[in-house]
Design a protein around this motif. Structure first.
Motif, mmCIF file in Angstrom:
data_model
loop_
_atom_site.group_PDB
_atom_site.id
_atom_site.type_symbol
_atom_site.label_atom_id
_atom_site.label_comp_id
_atom_site.label_asym_id
_atom_site.label_seq_id
_atom_site.Cartn_x
_atom_site.Cartn_y
_atom_site.Cartn_z
ATOM 1 N N PHE A 2 34.659 7.160 8.553
ATOM 2 C CA PHE A 2 35.086 6.878 9.914
ATOM 3 C C PHE A 2 36.601 7.022 10.025
ATOM 4 N N GLY A 3 37.041 7.682 11.093
ATOM 5 C CA GLY A 3 38.462 7.886 11.273
ATOM 6 C C GLY A 3 38.748 8.767 12.466
ATOM 7 N N PRO A 4 39.986 9.226 12.613
ATOM 8 C CA PRO A 4 40.375 10.075 13.744
ATOM 9 C C PRO A 4 39.813 11.485 13.588
ATOM 10 N N PRO A 5 39.952 12.311 14.622
ATOM 11 C CA PRO A 5 39.463 13.690 14.534
ATOM 12 C C PRO A 5 40.010 14.458 13.336
ATOM 13 N N SER A 6 41.226 14.169 12.914
ATOM 14 C CA SER A 6 41.821 14.884 11.784
ATOM 15 C C SER A 6 41.107 14.627 10.472
ATOM 16 N N SER A 7 40.258 13.599 10.420
ATOM 17 C CA SER A 7 39.536 13.287 9.178
ATOM 18 C C SER A 7 38.275 14.130 9.012
ATOM 19 N N LEU A 8 37.893 14.878 10.042
ATOM 20 C CA LEU A 8 36.696 15.713 9.960
ATOM 21 C C LEU A 8 36.953 16.936 9.081
ATOM 22 N N THR A 9 35.899 17.447 8.458
ATOM 23 C CA THR A 9 35.999 18.654 7.652
ATOM 24 C C THR A 9 34.945 19.656 8.111
ATOM 25 N N ILE A 25 32.146 7.871 18.076
ATOM 26 C CA ILE A 25 31.137 7.853 17.024
ATOM 27 C C ILE A 25 31.743 8.185 15.672
ATOM 28 N N ILE A 26 32.799 9.030 15.652
ATOM 29 C CA ILE A 26 33.422 9.376 14.377
ATOM 30 C C ILE A 26 34.319 8.254 13.864
ATOM 31 N N GLN A 27 34.589 7.253 14.720
ATOM 32 C CA GLN A 27 35.382 6.089 14.308
ATOM 33 C C GLN A 27 34.519 4.858 14.039
ATOM 34 N N GLY A 28 33.203 5.008 14.211
ATOM 35 C CA GLY A 28 32.324 3.864 14.037
ATOM 36 C C GLY A 28 32.392 2.878 15.174
ATOM 37 N N LYS A 29 32.830 3.346 16.366
ATOM 38 C CA LYS A 29 33.009 2.457 17.518
ATOM 39 C C LYS A 29 31.968 2.688 18.596
ATOM 40 N N TYR A 30 30.904 3.431 18.286
ATOM 41 C CA TYR A 30 29.890 3.729 19.298
ATOM 42 C C TYR A 30 28.614 2.975 18.967
ATOM 43 N N GLN A 31 27.687 2.928 19.944
ATOM 44 C CA GLN A 31 26.448 2.165 19.755
ATOM 45 C C GLN A 31 25.553 2.772 18.682
ATOM 46 N N TYR A 32 25.682 4.094 18.447
ATOM 47 C CA TYR A 32 24.970 4.729 17.355
ATOM 48 C C TYR A 32 25.917 4.870 16.164
ATOM 49 N N LYS A 33 25.438 4.514 14.977
ATOM 50 C CA LYS A 33 26.240 4.636 13.761
ATOM 51 C C LYS A 33 25.418 5.410 12.714
ATOM 52 N N PRO A 34 25.544 6.738 12.729
ATOM 53 C CA PRO A 34 24.739 7.569 11.830
ATOM 54 C C PRO A 34 25.119 7.349 10.358
ATOM 55 N N ASP A 35 24.173 7.668 9.494
ATOM 56 C CA ASP A 35 24.462 7.673 8.064
ATOM 57 C C ASP A 35 25.409 8.826 7.743
ATOM 58 N N MET A 36 26.288 8.616 6.796
ATOM 59 C CA MET A 36 27.216 9.648 6.354
ATOM 60 C C MET A 36 26.525 10.601 5.370
#
Length: 324
Positions: A9-16, A46-57
């Motif tokens: 979980f993190g900001p957009p820059s943490s995506l790969t 959702i990528i920060q873990g702040k949304y109602q859905y929290k998918p598995d990594m």
């Protein structure tokens, strides 16, 4: 195949963006080659873990997409390879191929582009469900749209006008309101400089608005609710302002109005036939040229971080599209 992955979980820059194994459909599932997918504000959460859905990594963001059926698994009866389709999944579309259930797909007419179709399901699907199924909007009624230049706000202005309503667009700057007027809003309110309740009352001759469409929340919600007409309908779409308001219920009682929750994703799951009927209506409007969704920008998959940062900074008007 290439996929955008959220591994922590993190900001957009943490995506790969990485190569991952190609998926294979099971019974009742379909592999779709994604031609375009869309990003929404909730993807920034959702990528920060702040949304109602929290998918598995690890997972991919993006909930809506359009593409071409590549492989149909056993027991699939409604689609075959080569079919143009669009669909909704809660997350996972920001990749070159997705595997989805057959019931999650809608057939895409040849006259609708992949870019337009990819951004049609969530915001426009939510809005048509809100107006048609929840508010029972009638021609000639007055609709106030908060956050009128954002993704769902834009859709609300367009669809309310198509359904014959008089639209009052409400936003925080004159340039945003000018954009809303270009979409069909008849009247506007800049709530950064004018009191929302009093202005809406003035614009309706003291009667109040029949329907409020509120994706913003925060302090604006109560002001808008106080500006509803007798037996008005207040549509709870979301809380882009970040604060979930606490509404005094005496307002609801004194106005004889309804506060209607709009949880489109759950509604589409519980009533798939109703969802498909709404999508058919949206696609028909697009084919007829009556509905012209605005695309803010298109990005390659590798630039997903830039696209999400635009959304997070509230610089987006319309849809943000990725082309895997």
């Amino acid at each position: 195949m290439k996929a955008c992955l959220c591994k922590t979980f993190g900001p957009p820059s943490s995506l790969t963006v990485e190569e991952i194994p190609e998926p294979a459909p099971a019974a009742g599932e379909i592999t779709v080659r994604v031609k375009a997918c869309a990003l929404n504000f909730f993807d920034t959460l959702i990528i920060q873990g702040k949304y109602q859905y929290k998918p598995d990594m690890p997972f991919s963001p993006s909930a809506e997409f359009a593409g071409v059926v590549e492989t149909a698994g056993p027991d699939v009866t409604g689609f075959q390879p080569g079919d143009r389709v669009m669909g909704y999944i809660r997350w996972g579309a920001a990749r070159e191929k997705v595997v989805v259930r057959e019931q999650d797909l809608v057939r895409l007419p040849d006259g609708v582009s992949f870019d337009i179709a990819a951004g049609l399901t969530v915001t426009y699907g939510t809005t048509l469900h809100a107006f048609r199924d929840r508010a029972k909007l009638k021609p000639g009624e007055t609709v106030a749209v908060l956050g009128a230049s954002g993704g769902v706000g834009q859709a609300a202005v367009e669809i309310a006008a198509l359904m014959g309503a008089k639209v009052i667009a409400c936003a925080s700057s004159e340039d945003k309101l000018a954009f809303a007027r270009s979409l069909g809003a008849e009247l506007t309110v800049d709530y950064s400089s004018a009191p929302l309740k009093e202005t809406l009352k003035d614009l309706t001759g003291g009667k109040g608005v029949d329907v409020v469409y509120d994706p913003v929340g925060g302090e604006l919600s109560e002001q808008a609710l106080r500006a509803t007409a007798w037996e008005g309908r207040f549509l709870v779409i979301g809380f882009a302002a970040g604060d979930i308001p606490k509404i005094p219920l005496n307002i609801v009682m004194l106005k004889g109005c309804d506060v209607c929750g709009v949880f489109w994703g759950e509604a589409a799951s519980r009533d798939p036939d109703g969802h498909r009927a709404n999508m058919a209506q949206l696609l028909e409007w697009v084919e007829q040229g009556k509905l012209k969704p605005h695309v803010h920008g298109t990005y390659p998959l590798e630039d997903i971080s830039t696209a999400l940062e635009e959304l997070a900074a509230r610089r987006v008007r319309g849809k943000v599209i990725l082309r895997p």
